[in-house]
Design a protein around this motif. Structure first.
Motif, PDB file in Angstrom:
ATOM      1  N   UNK A 480      19.712   4.861 -27.661  1.00 42.01           N
ATOM      2  CA  UNK A 480      18.104   5.702 -27.635  1.00 42.01           C
ATOM      3  C   UNK A 480      18.225   5.980 -29.635  1.00 42.01           C
ATOM      4  N   UNK A 481      16.787   5.325 -29.632  1.00 43.48           N
ATOM      5  CA  UNK A 481      16.074   4.801 -31.138  1.00 43.48           C
ATOM      6  C   UNK A 481      15.326   5.383 -31.447  1.00 43.48           C
ATOM      7  N   UNK A 482      16.036   5.424 -32.178  1.00 44.66           N
ATOM      8  CA  UNK A 482      13.844   6.877 -32.576  1.00 44.66           C
ATOM      9  C   UNK A 482      13.854   6.356 -34.088  1.00 44.66           C
ATOM     10  N   UNK A 483      14.262   5.746 -34.512  1.00 40.27           N
ATOM     11  CA  UNK A 483      13.986   4.847 -36.051  1.00 40.27           C
ATOM     12  C   UNK A 483      13.185   3.580 -35.727  1.00 40.27           C
ATOM     13  N   UNK A 491       9.820   6.202 -31.169  1.00 42.69           N
ATOM     14  CA  UNK A 491      10.741   6.048 -30.107  1.00 42.69           C
ATOM     15  C   UNK A 491      10.708   4.632 -29.489  1.00 42.69           C
ATOM     16  N   UNK A 492       9.314   4.355 -29.626  1.00 45.42           N
ATOM     17  CA  UNK A 492       8.627   3.585 -28.715  1.00 45.42           C
ATOM     18  C   UNK A 492       8.948   2.178 -29.632  1.00 45.42           C
ATOM     19  N   UNK A 495      12.590   1.204 -30.780  1.00 46.93           N
ATOM     20  CA  UNK A 495      13.340   0.598 -29.296  1.00 46.93           C
ATOM     21  C   UNK A 495      12.172  -0.803 -29.033  1.00 46.93           C
ATOM     22  N   UNK A 496      11.102  -0.852 -28.976  1.00 46.09           N
ATOM     23  CA  UNK A 496      11.491  -2.497 -29.697  1.00 46.09           C
ATOM     24  C   UNK A 496      11.804  -3.312 -30.708  1.00 46.09           C
ATOM     25  N   UNK A 497      12.022  -2.159 -32.032  1.00 51.77           N
ATOM     26  CA  UNK A 497      12.860  -3.332 -32.639  1.00 51.77           C
ATOM     27  C   UNK A 497      14.399  -3.634 -32.172  1.00 51.77           C
ATOM     28  N   UNK A 498      14.668  -2.543 -31.670  1.00 45.73           N
ATOM     29  CA  UNK A 498      16.006  -2.409 -31.244  1.00 45.73           C
ATOM     30  C   UNK A 498      16.064  -3.603 -30.899  1.00 45.73           C
ATOM     31  N   UNK A 499      15.900  -4.428 -30.295  1.00 48.83           N
ATOM     32  CA  UNK A 499      15.983  -4.994 -29.063  1.00 48.83           C
ATOM     33  C   UNK A 499      15.569  -6.406 -29.689  1.00 48.83           C
ATOM     34  N   UNK A 500      14.521  -5.850 -30.450  1.00 50.83           N
ATOM     35  CA  UNK A 500      14.279  -7.848 -30.510  1.00 50.83           C
ATOM     36  C   UNK A 500      15.872  -7.855 -31.636  1.00 50.83           C
ATOM     37  N   UNK A 501      16.395  -7.127 -32.193  1.00 53.74           N
ATOM     38  CA  UNK A 501      17.312  -7.516 -33.186  1.00 53.74           C
ATOM     39  C   UNK A 501      18.632  -7.966 -32.298  1.00 53.74           C
ATOM     40  N   UNK A 502      18.567  -6.985 -31.154  1.00 54.50           N
ATOM     41  CA  UNK A 502      19.455  -7.186 -29.597  1.00 54.50           C
ATOM     42  C   UNK A 502      19.609  -9.138 -30.156  1.00 54.50           C
ATOM     43  N   UNK A 503      18.031  -9.318 -29.275  1.00 53.33           N
ATOM     44  CA  UNK A 503      17.736 -10.861 -28.767  1.00 53.33           C
ATOM     45  C   UNK A 503      18.689 -11.600 -30.378  1.00 53.33           C
ATOM     46  N   UNK A 504      18.517 -11.373 -30.957  1.00 54.14           N
ATOM     47  CA  UNK A 504      18.305 -12.193 -32.409  1.00 54.14           C
ATOM     48  C   UNK A 504      20.168 -12.316 -32.039  1.00 54.14           C
ATOM     49  N   UNK A 523      20.135   3.835 -19.739  1.00 55.96           N
ATOM     50  CA  UNK A 523      19.376   2.796 -19.191  1.00 55.96           C
ATOM     51  C   UNK A 523      19.102   2.492 -20.433  1.00 55.96           C
ATOM     52  N   UNK A 524      18.791   2.938 -21.350  1.00 51.28           N
ATOM     53  CA  UNK A 524      18.778   1.968 -22.930  1.00 51.28           C
ATOM     54  C   UNK A 524      19.806   1.246 -23.793  1.00 51.28           C
TER      55      UNK A 524
END
Length: 562
Positions: A480-483, A491-492, A495-504, A523-524
């Motif tokens: 659950x990311x909020x920064x 949060x929006x 979460x988008x930045x976290x998914x982008x970093x995860x895809x990296x 689910x996050x």
């Protein structure tokens, strides 16, 4: 549960009667393993070759070739007989088979496929999660037995007496039952099925039966198929009922009534499959329960294998020029040059030529295989009110991993993300003192900059990989990311930045595992693991030991059993 020592002695008896069963793997056991080897020696005819394979054996001593010392002494080519030829028709014992070189395993496997082959005994001393004997050899032996569960009282068991047995028949129904059982257990290779059929025939012959019955199939399943199970057979209660048989005319039923007594009884496939559920050894059941029925190609906590010119596990020599850190293999160079000396002596000798005339093609260089250091990168969510419990789990897991570092050559690093950014608290190290100090000084609270933590973990993993080490990323978070990546709240975007970093991380091909430590699986965290192509493990109330076990299992790449 059957007696493992009794099963091993029965396997030795079957192997003594039928050399086509190939051999057996004996894992662990100590005195029990020595007892099985003694029993096998007593079951074979007197004078049967019984040899051990030295771990440092070279190609010529293994397969036959030039006798270097005799050739140099006599000045003529002297050939020697190889160990594989000496042991033909006997028994070849391979100590520490889990460390056997691939090239040696290939030559042994090739010799087993020839006429007059030998029985192969692989002594597996590896612990759980460590390397297993080479697949090429495990495919050629019928029995894979674990003697780690033998009780001291069982060592007083009487050894079996030698017996002769001619092959019994195996009806098509019995073969179909074995095939269905192998499929239900997840045994995909055809070799174990053929070995199970041979074991059933030999077991029936030892009992004086002309054809294999249910007892023989159960013994073959217990000794051959069950230890290789990769899944539990389906529950028969959940299986759909078989379709009803079409009604036959009364005249046809009366005509076939007289032939029923002459028809051999059918082997019930469902009954054999159900019996196989109870035959799976405890260690195999444990692996299946954990989803690790695929054995690993390397042990947990160990890095990938890489070629090396200077140090590591020695491999076979190859043609090449020494220099630049590559060392010459003198014995292999002599072995390549000696057979050509009679022809070369007929040529005019060059100035300064010695008693042995070399050519460039004779030169051989040494090769080694080095296992890279594994580095486990812990990336811990230190945010929020639950940080203290999460950090306590991380501390215990790091300390447990470090306890194995001196054996597994593993290192650990620690990254914490809290507030607005991530921070490297502990560079890769094997120092338990430094790890404890860094963990003790780790504060908690604030926001969850998950994207920053993933980005820093990838940066550190790239640096570790550039030094020839094997990184393994372990994220302890609820996802659950909020920064956001730029430090702004929300949060929006976070979460988008976290998914982008995860895809990296996924695009870099890094091994990773996401451990969801929230009170309830979120689910996050699952979405972050999916984007990262990492293993997702929900452990809401895990302690340090459970985390360490999960990390060790997740670090093992899959490889099929033999």
């Amino acid at each position: 549960m059957s007696n493992p020592l009794a099963d091993a002695l029965l396997a030795a008896r079957l192997l003594a009667c039928d050399a086509k069963l190939g051999g057996m793997v004996l894992r662990g056991g100590g005195p029990a393993r020595d007892l099985v080897l003694e029993a096998l020696r007593g079951l074979l005819p007197p004078g049967t070759p019984f040899r051990r394979l030295p771990g440092h054996i070279d190609d010529d001593r293994l397969s036959g070739g030039t006798d270097i010392a005799a050739s140099l002494a006599t000045g003529t080519l002297v050939l020697q007989r190889g160990l594989l030829a000496e042991v033909a028709g006997g028994v070849l014992v391979v100590p520490m088979a889990e460390r056997l070189r691939i090239d040696v395993a290939g030559r042994v496997a090739q010799a087993m496929d020839n006429d007059g082959a030998f029985r192969l005994i692989l002594l597996d001393d590896g612990a759980d999660g460590d390397d297993r004997p080479p697949l090429a050899l495990m495919e050629r032996v019928a029995f894979d037995l674990n003697l780690g569960f033998v009780r001291p009282a069982d060592l007083k068991m009487a050894l079996p007496e030698p017996a002769m047995a001619s092959g019994a028949m195996l009806e098509s129904e019995a073969m179909s039952a074995l095939a269905a059982t192998a499929t239900a257990l997840g045994v995909s290779s055809l070799c174990p099925l053929l070995h199970a059929a041979g074991a059933a025939r030999t077991h029936a012959a030892l009992a004086g039966r002309e054809s294999a019955e249910m007892l023989d199939l159960e013994a073959a399943t217990r000794l051959v198929l069950a230890p290789r199970a990769t899944q539990l057979p389906p529950d028969p209660e959940q299986s759909p009922p078989p379709p009803p048989e079409p009604e036959r005319p009364e005249s046809e039923r009366e005509q076939n009534e007289g032939d029923e007594d002459d028809t051999p009884p059918e082997i019930p496939e469902d009954l054999l499959i159900e019996a196989a559920r109870a035959m799976i050894p405890p260690d195999v059941l444990d692996l299946i329960a954990k989803g690790r029925a695929q054995r690993s190609a390397r042990g947990g906590g160990q890095g990938r294998k890489t070629g090396s010119a200077m140090r590591g596990k020695p491999l076979g020599a190859r043609p090449g020029m020494p220099g630049g850190g590559v060392r010459m293999a003198l014995v292999d160079t002599l072995r390549a040059a000696i057979p050509w000396q009679p022809l070369r002596r007929r040529e005019p000798a060059s100035e300064g030529a010695g008693p042995i005339r070399f050519r460039r093609d004779d030169l051989r260089v040494r090769r080694f295989e080095e296992r890279a250091t594994a580095v486990t990168l812990f990336c811990v969510d230190a945010s929020g009110s639950a940080a203290m419990s999460r950090l306590a789990e991380a501390k215990g897991a790091v300390e447990l991993i470090l306890a194995q570092a001196y054996v597994k050559r593993a290192e650990v690093a620690l990254i914490a993300f809290r507030g607005k950014q991530a921070e490297l608290l502990l560079p890769p190290t094997r120092s338990l003192t430094r790890a404890k100090r860094a963990l003790a000084e780790l504060p908690g609270g604030g926001g969850t900059p998950l994207a920053s933590g993933i980005a820093l973990a990838r940066q550190l993993a790239d640096a570790v990989a550039s030094r020839g080490r094997t990184p393994m990323l372990v994220f302890l978070t609820d996802g659950s990311a909020n920064i956001a990546a730029d430090g702004s709240p929300g949060r929006p975007q976070a979460n988008a930045d976290a998914l982008s970093a995860a895809r990296g991380v996924a695009s870099a091909g890094l091994d990773a595992v996401v451990i969801d430590i929230s009170p309830r699986p979120r689910p996050e965290a699952a979405r972050v693991a999916e984007a990262m192509r990492a293993r997702y493990i929900p452990l809401p109330f895990a302690d340090a030991k459970a985390l360490k076990t999960a990390i060790t299992l997740a670090a093992q790449p899959e490889r099929k059993w033999a």
